[in-house]
Design a protein around this motif. Structure first.
Motif, PDB file in Angstrom:
ATOM      1  N   LEU A  36       0.985  -1.217   0.121  1.00 42.72           N
ATOM      2  CA  LEU A  36      -0.057  -0.132  -0.074  1.00 42.72           C
ATOM      3  C   LEU A  36       0.958   1.324  -0.065  1.00 42.72           C
ATOM      4  O   LEU A  36       0.505   2.153  -0.498  1.00 42.72           O
ATOM      5  CB  LEU A  36      -1.037  -0.072   1.241  1.00 42.72           C
ATOM      6  CG  LEU A  36      -1.993  -1.086   0.986  1.00 42.72           C
ATOM      7  CD1 LEU A  36      -2.780  -1.302   2.434  1.00 42.72           C
ATOM      8  CD2 LEU A  36      -2.902  -0.680  -0.043  1.00 42.72           C
ATOM      9  N   THR A  87       2.056   1.651  -3.736  1.00 43.13           N
ATOM     10  CA  THR A  87       0.932   2.243  -4.359  1.00 43.13           C
ATOM     11  C   THR A  87       0.778   3.622  -4.148  1.00 43.13           C
ATOM     12  O   THR A  87       0.742   4.272  -5.178  1.00 43.13           O
ATOM     13  CB  THR A  87      -0.002   1.323  -4.207  1.00 43.13           C
ATOM     14  OG1 THR A  87      -0.044  -0.031  -4.060  1.00 43.13           O
ATOM     15  CG2 THR A  87      -1.399   1.833  -4.906  1.00 43.13           C
ATOM     16  N   ASP A  88       0.769   3.952  -3.052  1.00 42.59           N
ATOM     17  CA  ASP A  88       0.540   5.309  -2.675  1.00 42.59           C
ATOM     18  C   ASP A  88       1.515   6.183  -3.233  1.00 42.59           C
ATOM     19  O   ASP A  88       1.217   7.187  -3.951  1.00 42.59           O
ATOM     20  CB  ASP A  88       0.438   5.523  -1.026  1.00 42.59           C
ATOM     21  CG  ASP A  88       0.169   6.970  -0.811  1.00 42.59           C
ATOM     22  OD1 ASP A  88      -0.872   7.508  -1.217  1.00 42.59           O
ATOM     23  OD2 ASP A  88       0.713   7.588   0.177  1.00 42.59           O
ATOM     24  N   TYR A 130      -3.838  -2.598  -8.723  1.00 41.43           N
ATOM     25  CA  TYR A 130      -3.674  -3.473  -7.669  1.00 41.43           C
ATOM     26  C   TYR A 130      -4.545  -4.587  -7.668  1.00 41.43           C
ATOM     27  O   TYR A 130      -5.651  -4.440  -7.691  1.00 41.43           O
ATOM     28  CB  TYR A 130      -3.767  -2.566  -6.461  1.00 41.43           C
ATOM     29  CG  TYR A 130      -3.215  -3.126  -5.127  1.00 41.43           C
ATOM     30  CD1 TYR A 130      -3.800  -4.275  -4.658  1.00 41.43           C
ATOM     31  CD2 TYR A 130      -2.292  -2.479  -4.515  1.00 41.43           C
ATOM     32  CE1 TYR A 130      -3.325  -4.648  -3.245  1.00 41.43           C
ATOM     33  CE2 TYR A 130      -1.993  -3.001  -2.970  1.00 41.43           C
ATOM     34  CZ  TYR A 130      -2.467  -4.091  -2.660  1.00 41.43           C
ATOM     35  OH  TYR A 130      -2.027  -4.830  -1.471  1.00 41.43           O
ATOM     36  N   VAL A 176      -8.889  -0.343   1.308  1.00 43.31           N
ATOM     37  CA  VAL A 176      -9.083   0.859   1.349  1.00 43.31           C
ATOM     38  C   VAL A 176      -9.107   1.359   2.754  1.00 43.31           C
ATOM     39  O   VAL A 176      -8.400   2.338   3.156  1.00 43.31           O
ATOM     40  CB  VAL A 176     -10.376   1.363   0.674  1.00 43.31           C
ATOM     41  CG1 VAL A 176     -10.743   2.857   1.272  1.00 43.31           C
ATOM     42  CG2 VAL A 176     -10.565   1.170  -0.683  1.00 43.31           C
ATOM     43  N   ALA A 187      -5.425   0.927   4.296  1.00 41.10           N
ATOM     44  CA  ALA A 187      -4.724   2.186   3.894  1.00 41.10           C
ATOM     45  C   ALA A 187      -5.089   3.259   4.686  1.00 41.10           C
ATOM     46  O   ALA A 187      -4.009   4.044   5.077  1.00 41.10           O
ATOM     47  CB  ALA A 187      -4.889   2.510   2.300  1.00 41.10           C
ATOM     48  N   LEU A 192      -6.965   6.191  -0.471  1.00 38.02           N
ATOM     49  CA  LEU A 192      -6.909   5.812  -1.894  1.00 38.02           C
ATOM     50  C   LEU A 192      -8.128   5.988  -2.890  1.00 38.02           C
ATOM     51  O   LEU A 192      -8.326   6.084  -4.060  1.00 38.02           O
ATOM     52  CB  LEU A 192      -6.829   4.004  -1.950  1.00 38.02           C
ATOM     53  CG  LEU A 192      -5.494   3.586  -1.306  1.00 38.02           C
ATOM     54  CD1 LEU A 192      -5.708   1.930  -1.306  1.00 38.02           C
ATOM     55  CD2 LEU A 192      -4.385   3.943  -2.135  1.00 38.02           C
ATOM     56  N   TYR A 196      -8.181   8.535  -5.969  1.00 40.38           N
ATOM     57  CA  TYR A 196      -7.417   7.825  -6.938  1.00 40.38           C
ATOM     58  C   TYR A 196      -8.153   6.730  -7.718  1.00 40.38           C
ATOM     59  O   TYR A 196      -8.272   6.602  -8.986  1.00 40.38           O
ATOM     60  CB  TYR A 196      -6.087   7.112  -6.519  1.00 40.38           C
ATOM     61  CG  TYR A 196      -4.894   8.126  -6.107  1.00 40.38           C
ATOM     62  CD1 TYR A 196      -4.652   9.186  -6.749  1.00 40.38           C
ATOM     63  CD2 TYR A 196      -4.917   8.144  -4.591  1.00 40.38           C
ATOM     64  CE1 TYR A 196      -3.703  10.171  -6.084  1.00 40.38           C
ATOM     65  CE2 TYR A 196      -3.987   9.031  -4.183  1.00 40.38           C
ATOM     66  CZ  TYR A 196      -3.254  10.014  -4.682  1.00 40.38           C
ATOM     67  OH  TYR A 196      -2.748  10.743  -4.372  1.00 40.38           O
ATOM     68  N   LEU A 209      -6.381   4.458 -10.036  1.00 39.07           N
ATOM     69  CA  LEU A 209      -5.948   3.300  -9.444  1.00 39.07           C
ATOM     70  C   LEU A 209      -6.963   2.148  -9.616  1.00 39.07           C
ATOM     71  O   LEU A 209      -8.373   2.537  -9.288  1.00 39.07           O
ATOM     72  CB  LEU A 209      -6.031   3.490  -7.931  1.00 39.07           C
ATOM     73  CG  LEU A 209      -5.716   2.236  -6.936  1.00 39.07           C
ATOM     74  CD1 LEU A 209      -4.582   1.384  -7.271  1.00 39.07           C
ATOM     75  CD2 LEU A 209      -5.896   2.682  -5.647  1.00 39.07           C
ATOM     76  N   LEU A 262      -8.426  -1.016  -8.395  1.00 38.64           N
ATOM     77  CA  LEU A 262      -8.290  -2.004  -7.359  1.00 38.64           C
ATOM     78  C   LEU A 262      -9.185  -3.148  -7.527  1.00 38.64           C
ATOM     79  O   LEU A 262     -10.379  -3.179  -7.437  1.00 38.64           O
ATOM     80  CB  LEU A 262      -8.665  -1.139  -5.917  1.00 38.64           C
ATOM     81  CG  LEU A 262      -8.062  -1.897  -4.541  1.00 38.64           C
ATOM     82  CD1 LEU A 262      -6.655  -1.944  -4.775  1.00 38.64           C
ATOM     83  CD2 LEU A 262      -8.783  -0.979  -3.521  1.00 38.64           C
TER      84      LEU A 262
END
Length: 456
Positions: free
Chosen positions: A275, A278-279, A290, A301, A304, A311, A314, A320, A322
């Motif tokens: 995470l 990814t961030d 992801y 989520v 995170a 998240l 995004y 993103l 997901l």
């Protein structure tokens, strides 16, 4: 060379846009492997008023029965039925009038309709009706010559095993051979297509998985990175892991276009590292896919947010993707194909897969599991996509035991996570085991999870 499309996009691709026009193609396999469906899909895809298709059955199958089954597929077009797609019974003619009468019947159909495609389902039944081996070989040769004069492409379907094909006379006469097979695995029925022969075509060899769906054939070509025709350029740019102290341990971060493998036991922080990674990618303006095989979207989520990472903006703006896929529903052949296409079409810079331990559930052949991971990572390396993988391992610090089935060799970077009981406390530790092409800190260091993220 002019080509005839199969109506199956990926099959056309591995055939260089389809069959050579005017060729004779043998489509073989045991009963139930999908020969009739593939042949009908090809015929309906190509049939027009000026380019008709003729489907000759060697058993007197009523047209109403053909309609009953074929109309369930999306490729079936009732407006073409018995206009540009014509079904006829060749078997009854052969029984009554013999091989010569059957050839006369075919001649008459060719002159009347001038088709672009002729299908015979099945050639094996005709072989069983003609007792003489020599007479049957002459029949197939005469049939091939007659259709070639009219410029027809011919599909001969046959219920043969792979061993049978080597001894069949039609195999020598055919310009191409497509072999369909199937296996019953613990979770899925797997179907495979292999091109054994195709004159005038630089085919992509090997077994390719396919499924039969409402759309008909859906082919998932085997993962084969085209490394011969691609150049891999070493890139010295660095990308952040999202944790400044970890970046310093890596002398500035990960090298671009590399694969990172994070190994550790349950609860050591693999997903938390993913995470952070990814961030950092999203904040730098890159797009991320992801894929989680263990935690659903809502859980990720929430996880995170516990680290101070939001998240949702995004996800909302599409940067993103997901995706949650339960491992019980995972078919690796199809999955790798879909991920590959998703990355290619979405202009994604980073791919996270958490965790690849789930792949073992979907694949009984461990050697194939290793081969797939290698091909998958290598493909994306040449696409300049950074891949981040997590893998469940035991809690030991033994370097030789951090991965199973030899997966470690595919990774450019390996991070090992573990925990140690110290009295009543359980502490997490991190060690950078490997970074190809650069120096790095090899010390084992404690990590702590806080509301502001991971601290090393």
């Amino acid at each position: 060379m002019e080509r005839v499309s199969t109506g199956v996009r990926e099959l056309d691709r591995i055939l260089q846009n389809g069959f050579p026009r005017g060729s004779t193609i043998l489509i073989v396999g045991r009963p139930g492997t999908g020969k009739t469906i593939l042949a009908n899909q090809i015929m309906f895809n190509n049939a027009t008023a000026d380019n008709k298709g003729i489907y000759l059955t060697s058993l007197a199958e009523p047209q109403v029965k053909v309609l009953h089954f074929q109309q369930e597929f999306d490729y079936f077009d009732k407006e073409k039925f018995n206009k540009s797609v014509i079904y006829k019974d060749l078997g009854s003619i052969l029984r009554r009038e013999g091989p010569e009468g059957a050839l006369v019947f075919v001649d008459r159909l060719l002159k009347e309709h001038q088709p672009g495609l002729v299908v015979i389902d099945t050639i094996k039944t005709i072989a069983d009706m003609i007792s003489s081996y020599t007479e049957f070989r002459e029949f197939v040769l005469d049939l091939s010559l007659r259709t070639a004069v009219w410029g027809c492409t011919v599909l001969l379907l046959g219920e043969y095993s792979e061993e049978d094909i080597e001894t069949r006379p039609e195999s020598a006469i055919a310009d191409g051979i497509i072999y369909l097979s199937g296996t019953e695995e613990e979770k899925f029925q797997k179907r495979y297509l292999r091109i054994m022969k195709m004159r005038g075509t630089d085919i992509i060899a090997g077994k390719n998985v396919f499924k039969i769906t409402k759309q008909g054939f859906e082919l998932y070509p085997r993962l084969k990175p085209d490394v011969e025709n691609q150049a891999y350029y070493h890139n010295s740019d660095r990308i952040s892991m999202g944790i400044p102290s970890l970046d310093r341990m890596m002398a500035g971060g990960l090298l671009r276009s590399t694969t990172t493998l994070v190994c550790g036991a349950t609860g050591t922080g693999k997903t938390l590292l993913a995470l952070h990674y990814t961030d950092a990618a999203l904040k730098s303006g890159e797009n991320v896919v992801y894929i989680s095989y263990e935690e659903n979207r809502e859980q990720l989520v929430a996880n995170a947010k516990s680290l101070g990472i939001d998240l949702e903006p995004y996800i909302n703006d599409g940067r993103l993707q997901l995706i949650y896929i339960p491992p019980t529903e995972l078919d690796l052949d199809e999955h790798f194909y879909r991920v590959q296409k998703m990355i290619d079409y979405s202009q994604v810079n980073r791919l996270v897969m958490d965790s690849i331990s789930s792949f073992e559930i979907g694949m009984a052949d461990k050697q194939k599991y290793t081969d797939y991971i290698w091909a998958f990572c290598d493909y994306f390396k040449y696409k300049e996509v950074n891949v981040f993988l997590t893998l469940e391992s035991d809690s030991s610090d033994r370097i030789s035991g951090i991965t199973k089935h030899g997966i470690s060799f595919v990774a450019d970077n390996i991070i090992l996570l573990r925990y140690i009981e110290e009295g009543m406390d359980l502490k997490r530790y991190l060690r950078i085991v490997k970074m190809r092409g650069c120096k790095h800190d090899t010390m084992m260091r404690e990590i702590r999870v806080t509301e502001n993220g991971i601290i090393i």
